[in-house]
Design a protein around this motif. Structure first.
Motif, PDB file in Angstrom:
ATOM      1  N   GLY A 177       6.849   1.299  -2.911  1.00  0.00           N
ATOM      2  CA  GLY A 177       5.942   1.991  -4.067  1.00  0.00           C
ATOM      3  C   GLY A 177       4.514   1.613  -3.806  1.00  0.00           C
ATOM      4  N   LEU A 178       4.159   0.449  -4.033  1.00  0.00           N
ATOM      5  CA  LEU A 178       2.811  -0.176  -3.980  1.00  0.00           C
ATOM      6  C   LEU A 178       1.965   0.171  -2.642  1.00  0.00           C
ATOM      7  CD1 LEU A 178       2.552  -3.448  -5.572  1.00  0.00           C
ATOM      8  CD2 LEU A 178       3.083  -1.326  -6.450  1.00  0.00           C
ATOM      9  N   ALA A 179       2.619   0.074  -1.382  1.00  0.00           N
ATOM     10  CA  ALA A 179       1.816   0.512  -0.182  1.00  0.00           C
ATOM     11  C   ALA A 179       1.780   2.096  -0.009  1.00  0.00           C
ATOM     12  CB  ALA A 179       2.798  -0.134   1.076  1.00  0.00           C
ATOM     13  N   VAL A 180       2.786   2.749  -0.408  1.00  0.00           N
ATOM     14  CA  VAL A 180       2.579   4.317  -0.421  1.00  0.00           C
ATOM     15  C   VAL A 180       1.579   4.722  -1.277  1.00  0.00           C
ATOM     16  CG1 VAL A 180       3.743   6.119  -1.076  1.00  0.00           C
ATOM     17  CG2 VAL A 180       5.185   4.584   0.225  1.00  0.00           C
ATOM     18  N   GLN A 181       1.445   3.997  -2.559  1.00  0.00           N
ATOM     19  CA  GLN A 181       0.282   4.544  -3.243  1.00  0.00           C
ATOM     20  C   GLN A 181      -1.136   4.018  -2.641  1.00  0.00           C
ATOM     21  OE1 GLN A 181       0.219   6.596  -5.845  1.00  0.00           O
ATOM     22  NE2 GLN A 181       2.406   6.902  -5.601  1.00  0.00           N
ATOM     23  N   ASN A 182      -1.044   3.046  -2.327  1.00  0.00           N
ATOM     24  CA  ASN A 182      -2.480   2.673  -1.438  1.00  0.00           C
ATOM     25  C   ASN A 182      -2.750   3.722  -0.486  1.00  0.00           C
ATOM     26  OD1 ASN A 182      -2.678  -0.051  -2.533  1.00  0.00           O
ATOM     27  ND2 ASN A 182      -1.687  -0.969  -0.855  1.00  0.00           N
ATOM     28  N   PHE A 183      -1.924   4.530   0.244  1.00  0.00           N
ATOM     29  CA  PHE A 183      -2.236   5.540   1.030  1.00  0.00           C
ATOM     30  C   PHE A 183      -2.637   6.838   0.395  1.00  0.00           C
ATOM     31  CE2 PHE A 183      -0.019   2.874   4.400  1.00  0.00           C
ATOM     32  CZ  PHE A 183      -0.797   3.095   5.463  1.00  0.00           C
ATOM     33  N   VAL A 184      -1.438   7.279  -0.535  1.00  0.00           N
ATOM     34  CA  VAL A 184      -1.877   8.556  -1.373  1.00  0.00           C
ATOM     35  C   VAL A 184      -3.145   8.516  -2.138  1.00  0.00           C
ATOM     36  CG1 VAL A 184       0.199   9.344  -0.479  1.00  0.00           C
ATOM     37  CG2 VAL A 184      -0.041   8.246  -2.867  1.00  0.00           C
ATOM     38  N   SER A 185      -3.026   7.373  -2.828  1.00  0.00           N
ATOM     39  CA  SER A 185      -4.373   7.274  -3.923  1.00  0.00           C
ATOM     40  C   SER A 185      -5.635   7.294  -3.295  1.00  0.00           C
ATOM     41  CB  SER A 185      -4.152   6.159  -5.026  1.00  0.00           C
ATOM     42  OG  SER A 185      -4.310   4.758  -4.234  1.00  0.00           O
ATOM     43  N   ALA A 186      -5.775   6.905  -2.173  1.00  0.00           N
ATOM     44  CA  ALA A 186      -6.918   6.873  -1.338  1.00  0.00           C
ATOM     45  C   ALA A 186      -7.164   8.309  -0.916  1.00  0.00           C
ATOM     46  CB  ALA A 186      -7.122   5.717  -0.173  1.00  0.00           C
ATOM     47  N   ALA A 187      -6.183   8.848  -0.450  1.00  0.00           N
ATOM     48  CA  ALA A 187      -6.303  10.280   0.059  1.00  0.00           C
ATOM     49  C   ALA A 187      -6.665  11.440  -1.094  1.00  0.00           C
ATOM     50  CB  ALA A 187      -4.876  10.657   0.835  1.00  0.00           C
ATOM     51  N   VAL A 188      -6.300  10.878  -2.419  1.00  0.00           N
ATOM     52  CA  VAL A 188      -6.529  11.738  -3.373  1.00  0.00           C
ATOM     53  C   VAL A 188      -8.076  11.650  -3.470  1.00  0.00           C
ATOM     54  CG1 VAL A 188      -6.389  11.991  -5.961  1.00  0.00           C
ATOM     55  CG2 VAL A 188      -4.538  11.891  -4.642  1.00  0.00           C
ATOM     56  N   GLY A 189      -8.758  10.277  -3.511  1.00  0.00           N
ATOM     57  CA  GLY A 189     -10.106  10.230  -3.745  1.00  0.00           C
ATOM     58  C   GLY A 189     -10.838  11.268  -2.906  1.00  0.00           C
ATOM     59  N   MET A 190     -10.512  11.144  -1.064  1.00  0.00           N
ATOM     60  CA  MET A 190     -11.216  11.918  -0.265  1.00  0.00           C
ATOM     61  C   MET A 190     -10.967  13.131  -0.443  1.00  0.00           C
ATOM     62  SD  MET A 190     -10.554   9.691   3.284  1.00  0.00           S
ATOM     63  CE  MET A 190      -8.910   9.898   3.215  1.00  0.00           C
ATOM     64  N   ALA A 191      -9.886  13.530  -1.011  1.00  0.00           N
ATOM     65  CA  ALA A 191      -9.555  15.174  -1.245  1.00  0.00           C
ATOM     66  C   ALA A 191     -10.796  15.648  -2.287  1.00  0.00           C
ATOM     67  CB  ALA A 191      -8.135  15.458  -1.765  1.00  0.00           C
ATOM     68  N   VAL A 192     -10.967  14.907  -3.472  1.00  0.00           N
ATOM     69  CA  VAL A 192     -11.841  15.467  -4.538  1.00  0.00           C
ATOM     70  C   VAL A 192     -13.329  15.460  -3.898  1.00  0.00           C
ATOM     71  CG1 VAL A 192     -12.960  14.769  -6.632  1.00  0.00           C
ATOM     72  CG2 VAL A 192     -10.424  14.326  -6.384  1.00  0.00           C
ATOM     73  N   ALA A 209       0.307  -7.869   7.063  1.00  0.00           N
ATOM     74  CA  ALA A 209      -0.502  -7.134   7.872  1.00  0.00           C
ATOM     75  C   ALA A 209      -0.738  -5.533   7.618  1.00  0.00           C
ATOM     76  CB  ALA A 209      -0.276  -7.534   9.443  1.00  0.00           C
ATOM     77  N   SER A 210       0.514  -5.209   7.721  1.00  0.00           N
ATOM     78  CA  SER A 210       0.450  -3.626   7.392  1.00  0.00           C
ATOM     79  C   SER A 210       0.142  -3.247   5.958  1.00  0.00           C
ATOM     80  CB  SER A 210       2.126  -3.103   7.685  1.00  0.00           C
ATOM     81  OG  SER A 210       2.789  -3.717   6.692  1.00  0.00           O
ATOM     82  N   GLN A 211       0.220  -4.158   4.999  1.00  0.00           N
ATOM     83  CA  GLN A 211      -0.245  -3.742   3.683  1.00  0.00           C
ATOM     84  C   GLN A 211      -1.874  -4.185   3.505  1.00  0.00           C
ATOM     85  OE1 GLN A 211       2.511  -3.927   0.416  1.00  0.00           O
ATOM     86  NE2 GLN A 211       4.061  -4.446   1.772  1.00  0.00           N
ATOM     87  N   GLU A 212      -2.224  -5.151   4.322  1.00  0.00           N
ATOM     88  CA  GLU A 212      -3.651  -5.688   4.088  1.00  0.00           C
ATOM     89  C   GLU A 212      -4.497  -4.637   4.771  1.00  0.00           C
ATOM     90  OE1 GLU A 212      -6.072  -8.844   2.881  1.00  0.00           O
ATOM     91  OE2 GLU A 212      -4.095  -8.488   2.654  1.00  0.00           O
ATOM     92  N   ALA A 213      -4.048  -4.001   5.650  1.00  0.00           N
ATOM     93  CA  ALA A 213      -4.723  -2.925   6.460  1.00  0.00           C
ATOM     94  C   ALA A 213      -5.250  -1.850   5.665  1.00  0.00           C
ATOM     95  CB  ALA A 213      -4.214  -2.582   7.648  1.00  0.00           C
ATOM     96  N   ILE A 214      -4.142  -1.310   4.914  1.00  0.00           N
ATOM     97  CA  ILE A 214      -4.430  -0.170   4.078  1.00  0.00           C
ATOM     98  C   ILE A 214      -5.102  -0.357   2.512  1.00  0.00           C
ATOM     99  CG2 ILE A 214      -2.159  -0.246   3.160  1.00  0.00           C
ATOM    100  CD1 ILE A 214      -4.531   2.987   3.615  1.00  0.00           C
ATOM    101  N   LYS A 215      -4.759  -1.693   2.215  1.00  0.00           N
ATOM    102  CA  LYS A 215      -5.145  -2.415   0.981  1.00  0.00           C
ATOM    103  C   LYS A 215      -6.811  -2.270   1.019  1.00  0.00           C
ATOM    104  CE  LYS A 215      -6.506  -7.155  -0.223  1.00  0.00           C
ATOM    105  NZ  LYS A 215      -5.916  -8.341  -0.124  1.00  0.00           N
ATOM    106  N   GLU A 216      -7.422  -2.742   2.416  1.00  0.00           N
ATOM    107  CA  GLU A 216      -8.854  -2.752   2.608  1.00  0.00           C
ATOM    108  C   GLU A 216      -9.396  -1.307   2.895  1.00  0.00           C
ATOM    109  OE1 GLU A 216      -9.564  -5.204   1.198  1.00  0.00           O
ATOM    110  OE2 GLU A 216      -8.860  -7.125   2.098  1.00  0.00           O
ATOM    111  N   LEU A 217      -8.660  -0.553   3.818  1.00  0.00           N
ATOM    112  CA  LEU A 217      -9.049   0.623   4.258  1.00  0.00           C
ATOM    113  C   LEU A 217      -9.164   1.727   3.118  1.00  0.00           C
ATOM    114  CD1 LEU A 217      -9.916   2.142   6.917  1.00  0.00           C
ATOM    115  CD2 LEU A 217      -7.522   2.800   7.050  1.00  0.00           C
TER     116      LEU A 217
END
Length: 566
Positions: free
Chosen positions: A136-151, A225-233
């Motif tokens: 749930g949370l980690a997936v949204q970390n990816f796609v919510s960031a991708a939404v911002g870039m898309a706009v 580690a896997s979630q910390e990376a996308i949390k910051e990126l």
């Protein structure tokens, strides 16, 4: 080491890494969003297979309202899925002994992660299961960031395209490419670097150890580690452990601290190069970058000076304002992280912002109230500062008596109205939310720090509330730790601020992109205001500062400024 030298070295290291990555990362992202080639792995066309599975025509463009409808529908589905996942996590695998999350917390958290805010009104170790965190949370970390870039990319297309009938791209293609080609590979590399610094990666629930007083202590484990990376990126910021990036399992060394700061700034900074490349003028991107750099550097200097001072017995004994800060990072590492996280809608923290000095904490609040454009979140920072650039061009056009133009597109009544509405959303949410909460607190008394009117406690309590609504409305997610936000009022009101603070500006920005895309390009004349160079950079910086100063100075005067003067 001398504190000034330590600060200088850390800042120089971060700036040098960003400078080295600026051109290749920025140009790579521009290529990702402009190429017609689908991603493939060997003989498998990954993106094409995904489009076919989801019945998406990747070669069809969308109007701005079609783009917005797709974005809003996708986000609404994300909120619903994440809410349900939290509610039933007790009967799912990897749940341990955790039960389902309460309705209020589940709603607030679902909204928080889908809006890229990652505000956390719960203790992660004792609330969220590993499955909820990862699926749930980690997936949204990816796609919510991708939404911002898309706009952001859709707005750039609005400036570039000519008479395209308000078509600004394909949301599903932009979402897929941002996730698979940018965020996923970059996060993988950062996760490997963090693993080398002893950031943990485990699906065990925890282990027991003996504390200094001889008592048994349970230490939580997680796939950090896997979630910390996308949390910051992805400029998300939600910690998988309660202490966030102050926890030694999330951020164990000074080097990991620098790596996380670079990860926070990498995409927002590089997107200015992407902007310059896509519009065909690298100077435009450098001008925007210069404005971001001036604002970031100025607030960094103010906060660093405030936290390096020695006010009070404890600060004098420690040699600096060390309350609430990790000794392994010290003042420089804490301040650099704090200014970067509040300037990028990240919300991750490696120190207690509530323990910063009044001036230092006020600078962090101001960093958010600027609209988080220094350099801003992933995508949100770029489209936020471009909207301010539209306002700055309009002001410049009034000064010279010409119809304002930006990148060959005329800015008429419709464009200026949309830009103004986008800018006004956040101040309205912050001031209304803060005002209602403070008035209600006069009878309910739920502020973390309170006291008689005018006392240090009541002033700092006001600052805590102002920080909370600034954080939620800007989709930041960090908080002054003294404020308890578990009541239904805070869960609901902050959740609504996150929703409106995220999606109303996006709708206005996409409408602006569509309006620009439908125009023909005009040839700049002798009286056209140049939008690349020091003069426009100064105008844009002044516009950003004045908008924040005129809007929020009374509120800041009641909180951080009054506290600093006491």
């Amino acid at each position: 080491m001398n504190p000034a030298l330590a600060a200088g070295l850390q800042i120089a290291l971060v700036v040098c890494v960003l400078a080295l990555a600026y051109v290749p990362v920025g140009d790579y992202m521009a290529k990702v969003y402009t190429t017609d080639t689908d991603l493939r792995s060997g003989d498998l066309r990954v993106e094409k297979a995904l489009y076919r599975l989801c019945r998406i025509n990747a070669r069809t463009e969308q109007t701005w309202y079609g783009y917005a409808a797709s974005l809003l529908g996708f986000s609404a589905a994300g909120v619903l899925f994440l809410y349900l996942l939290q509610r039933i996590q007790g009967v799912l695998p990897l749940g341990g002994e955790l039960s389902g999350v309460s309705p209020a917390v589940a709603f607030n958290t679902a909204v928080s992660f889908v809006t890229n805010t990652n505000w956390q009104s719960y203790t992660p170790e004792t609330t969220m299961s590993h499955l909820t965190q990862a699926l749930g949370l980690a997936v949204q970390n990816f796609v919510s960031a991708a939404v911002g870039m898309a706009v952001a990319v859709a707005l750039i297309r609005g400036f570039v395209r000519v008479s395209r009938g308000c078509e600004v791209g394909n949301f599903w293609v932009d979402l897929t490419r941002g996730t698979l080609r940018i965020l996923l590979p970059f996060a993988f590399v950062i996760a490997l670097i963090l693993l080398s610094q002893d950031v943990i990666q485990s699906f065990h629930s925890g282990f027991s150890s003996t504390g200094l007083d001889g008592s048994s202590v349970t230490n939580a484990l997680a796939p950090v580690a896997s979630q910390e990376a996308i949390k910051e990126l992805g400029t998300n910021g939600g910690g998988i452990l309660a202490a966030n990036s102050a926890h030694p399992f999330e951020n164990p060394t000074p080097l990991s601290n620098v790596v996380e700061i670079v990860a926070i700034l990498l995409i927002p900074v590089s997107l200015t190069r992407t902007f310059g490349t896509m519009v065909g003028s690298r100077k435009q991107g450098l001008t925007v970058l210069a404005v971001m750099g001036v604002l970031w550097g100025s607030l960094l200097a103010v906060t660093l000076a405030a936290e390096s001072a020695q006010r009070g017995v404890a600060a004098t004994a420690a040699g600096a304002m060390m309350e609430g800060k990790e000794v392994r990072f010290g003042i420089p590492g804490s301040v650099l992280f704090a200014v970067s996280t509040t300037g990028t809608s990240t919300g991750a923290v490696n120190a207690a912002h509530d323990s910063f000095s009044p001036l230092g904490g006020g600078a962090l609040i101001l960093n958010m109230l600027l609209g988080e454009i220094a350099p801003g979140g992933v995508g949100t920072g770029l489209y936020g500062i471009l909207v301010l650039a539209v306002v700055a061009v309009f002001v410049g056009g009034l000064l010279v008596g010409r119809t304002p133009e930006f990148l060959g597109k005329k800015l008429g009544k419709r464009e200026i109205t949309l830009a103004a509405l986008s800018v006004l959303v956040m101040p309205a949410l912050v001031l209304i939310g803060t005002g209602i909460t403070v008035i209600a607190s006069a009878t309910t008394g739920f502020l973390g720090n309170s006291g008689p009117t005018g006392s240090p406690g009541s002033i700092h309590g006001f600052s805590e509330v102002l920080y909370a609504y600034a954080s939620a409305s800007n989709n930041n997610g960090s908080a002054f730790g003294g404020l308890t936000v578990t009541s239904d009022w805070f869960q609901a009101s902050l959740g609504l601020c996150m929703l409106f603070g995220r999606f109303l500006p996006i709708i206005f920005v996409l409408a602006l992109a569509g309006s620009l895309a439908s125009q023909r390009k005009s040839t700049p004349g002798a009286g056209t205001l140049p939008t690349a160079g020091p003069m426009f950079a100064g105008l844009l910086t002044g516009t950003a500062v004045l908008v924040a100063a005129l809007t929020f100075f009374p509120a800041l005067a009641l909180g951080p400024i009054a506290e600093a003067l006491q």
